[in-house]
Design an enzyme around this catalytic site. Structure first.
Site, short mmCIF file in Angstrom:
data_model
loop_
_atom_site.label_atom_id
_atom_site.label_comp_id
_atom_site.label_asym_id
_atom_site.label_seq_id
_atom_site.Cartn_x
_atom_site.Cartn_y
_atom_site.Cartn_z
N PHE A 1 0.81 -1.23 0.00
CA PHE A 1 0.00 0.00 0.00
C PHE A 1 0.84 1.27 0.00
O PHE A 1 0.30 2.35 -0.24
CB PHE A 1 -1.11 -0.01 1.06
N HIS A 2 2.15 1.15 0.23
CA HIS A 2 2.95 2.36 -0.01
C HIS A 2 3.24 2.57 -1.49
O HIS A 2 3.53 3.68 -1.91
CB HIS A 2 4.24 2.34 0.82
#
Ligand code: HEM
Ligand code: CU
Length: 537
Positions: free
Chosen positions: A366-367
């Site tokens: 998710f980064h």
């Protein structure tokens, strides 16, 4: 602050402020994971920080930024914001709610991470503050819809401007998503944290959370798509390849983004395999509008390169303005999304999911997606928008040119390391990579490399803030440039089926009901799974 875009400026300012605070926390977390000693390092601080970082980044930065972007687009394409006083009231409500929730986190009273699953229990003011933030955003949606309706009355039969089409779709998704959140927070967590009810069902709460949690992704992503479709081709010097395809994409997200939540609950007991399969099918279906977006946006950029004289198969890529901050940020954001989408398809496959579930792979993932595809687009959009909404020239334009590349480099190091560490078994949300002794050696080097990546990201975040603050307070006052949007190759001239928001909303609501009614009724009839509160500290 005054002027026609002061609402937009205030929202974007708060969003970027939250981003700045949370960046400091992010780098501290990466150092802690890598077992680099620093003063005050402790488990307790780690989880307080992780909660604050997740909430400030995923909920506060994004929501305020998107609200601000919405107001700017409404002002500039519809020529109005209908209900400015109401809009300022909503802004204050959301801000007060945010401060309320944030202070309980920083005092250590709400260490519930950004997913706030029971039996972890937060201070009531955390849930109430989060509710006020959401109510503020609902009012924002109402103001946007009122502005659109007022415009529609004056412009019957004209297709809605594409940026507003995308924002209205975003708002419908947000209303559908936050219904799940309201059921969880107002229906369960607030009464429970106040001691009005004794027990809650964790599985039901998680189900409501992911009813919200996946369409949340599209609430973040669609505004980025709006910028890619309507601004990026213009900045690149080209035209939008297809306007109707863009409208179709936004509507497909309205229809498909909510009935997918069980792909976050593959490991949860109590939800049958066939329901998990049903949500998997819709999950793969929703990859399609993203593929269409990749096609349309890249085709638009090819048009730009060819309009500048490129003839060969690929040399149009070299004609694109790689030194322009908004272009570079968006192009790198799209590149990240090819990797992020690949990882997402792995997460969504039941068997492979069990390999990566709750490992460091997830923070790697998710980064790249939220933390880069969305965030880097918003950073680039800030460079484009700030002079237009505050009437000042961008300061440190040279820094703005390299900053997106630096972020991309930092995330590449950070996320690749965590993806691999996750495959080797490093759990997500641990404060030290060395906790498991000898076995930890397999991933300890990787947490150190990730910390280097975090340092590069932090430097990039700092440079971003530097440009924003310097522009805002010390940029040379200048006539604000107009908001210019990409013209489509072939303009749409009539109101088509993709502009029928009422119809698509009804279909979306029916699909949400089909996806959730039976499982939720089933869970509600199993009250024996109730759980008392659990206070970690
Ligand atoms: C300076 C840049 C950043 C750094 C160094 C950083 C670092 C980290 C680290 C080390 C974690 C902890 C992972 C774990 O222990 O499970 C984390 C979690 C997280 N980050 Fe970031 N991050 C940054 C930017 C962002 C951005 C821009 C976003 C989104 C807009 C974001 C969203 C999140 C979320 C949602 C979590 C999960 C919180 C939770 O598990 O409850 N981060 N970050
Ligand atoms: Cu999801």
């Amino acid at each position: 602050m005054s002027g026609r875009n002061s609402l937009a400026a205030a929202h974007i300012g708060v969003g970027i402020g939250a981003f700045g605070l949370a960046s400091v926390m992010g780098v501290m977390q990466a150092l802690s994971l890598a077992d680099v000693q620093f003063p005050e390092r402790s488990e307790r601080l780690y989880y307080i920080s992780l909660t604050a970082h997740g909430v400030l980044m995923a909920l506060v930065f994004t929501t305020f930024f998107i609200m601000g972007l919405g107001y700017a687009l409404s002002q500039e394409t519809l020529g109005r914001i209908t209900g400015r006083r109401t809009a300022w009231f909503a802004f204050l409500l959301a801000l007060v709610g945010t401060v309320m929730a944030a202070q309980t986190i920083l005092r250590g009273q709400s260490t519930v991470l950004y997913t706030f699953y029971p039996p972890l229990q937060a201070h009531p003011l955390f849930y109430i503050g989060a509710t006020l933030l959401v109510v503020g955003s609902w009012i924002w949606g109402g103001v946007m819809i009122a502005s659109f309706r007022s415009w529609r009355r004056e412009n019957p039969g004209v297709p809605v401007p594409l940026p507003i089409h995308g924002m209205l779709s975003t708002i419908i998704i947000w209303y559908l998503a936050t219904t799940g959140l309201a059921l969880e927070v107002v229906g369960m967590l607030i009464p429970w944290s106040l001691g009005l009810v004794d027990k809650v069902d964790p599985l039901l709460a998680r189900t409501y959370f992911w009813w919200f949690g996946h369409p949340l992704v599209y609430f973040w992503l669609l505004p980025a798509y709006v910028l890619w479709y309507t601004v990026l081709p213009r900045v690149a010097g080209g035209k939008l390849f297809s306007d109707p395809l863009a409208r179709m994409v936004f509507i497909l997200f309205v229809v498909l983004s909510t009935p997918v939540g069980f792909h976050h609950q593959f490991a949860d007991p109590g939800i049958s395999a066939s329901w998990k399969l049903a949500h998997t099918v819709t999950t793969y279906a929703i990859l399609y509008p993203s593929f269409v977006t990749a096609f349309t946006v890249i085709a638009s950029l090819e048009v730009a390169g060819r309009m500048k004289g490129a003839r060969g198969l690929f040399n149009w890529i070299g004609r694109l303005p790689w030194g322009e901050p908004f272009f570079a940020a968006s192009a790198l954001a799209m590149l990240s999304f090819t990797f992020g989408g690949f990882g997402g398809a792995i997460n969504a496959a039941y068997a492979m999911n069990s390999m990566v579930h709750n490992t460091a792979w997830i923070q790697g993932h998710f980064h790249v997606t939220l933390g880069t595809t969305v965030t880097l687009t918003f950073m680039g959009a800030t460079y484009w928008m700030l002079p237009r909404i505050v009437g000042r020239e961008l300061r440190f334009a040279g820094v703005a040119r390299v900053q997106p590349y630096l972020w991309f480099l930092g995330v590449a190091i950070f996320s690749t390391s965590y993806h691999i560490a996750g495959l080797r078994g490093l759990p997500r949300r641990v404060y030290s990579g060395a906790l498991t002794g000898e076995y930890g050696a397999e991933w300890h080097g990787l947490t150190r490399v990730a910390a280097v990546g975090a340092g590069v990201m932090f430097l990039s975040a700092f440079l971003f803030l530097l440009v924003v603050v310097a522009t805002w307070v010390a940029g040379r006052r200048a006539e604000a440039p107009a908001f210019e949007f990409a013209a489509p190759l072939r303009p749409v001239t009539t109101v088509g089926v993709w502009d029928r928001f009422g119809l698509w909303t009804v279909i979306a609501v029916l699909l949400v009901a089909a996806a959730y009614a039976y499982p939720v009724i089933d869970l509600l009839s199993h009250a024996r799974f109730g759980s008392k509160g659990f206070q970690p500290f």
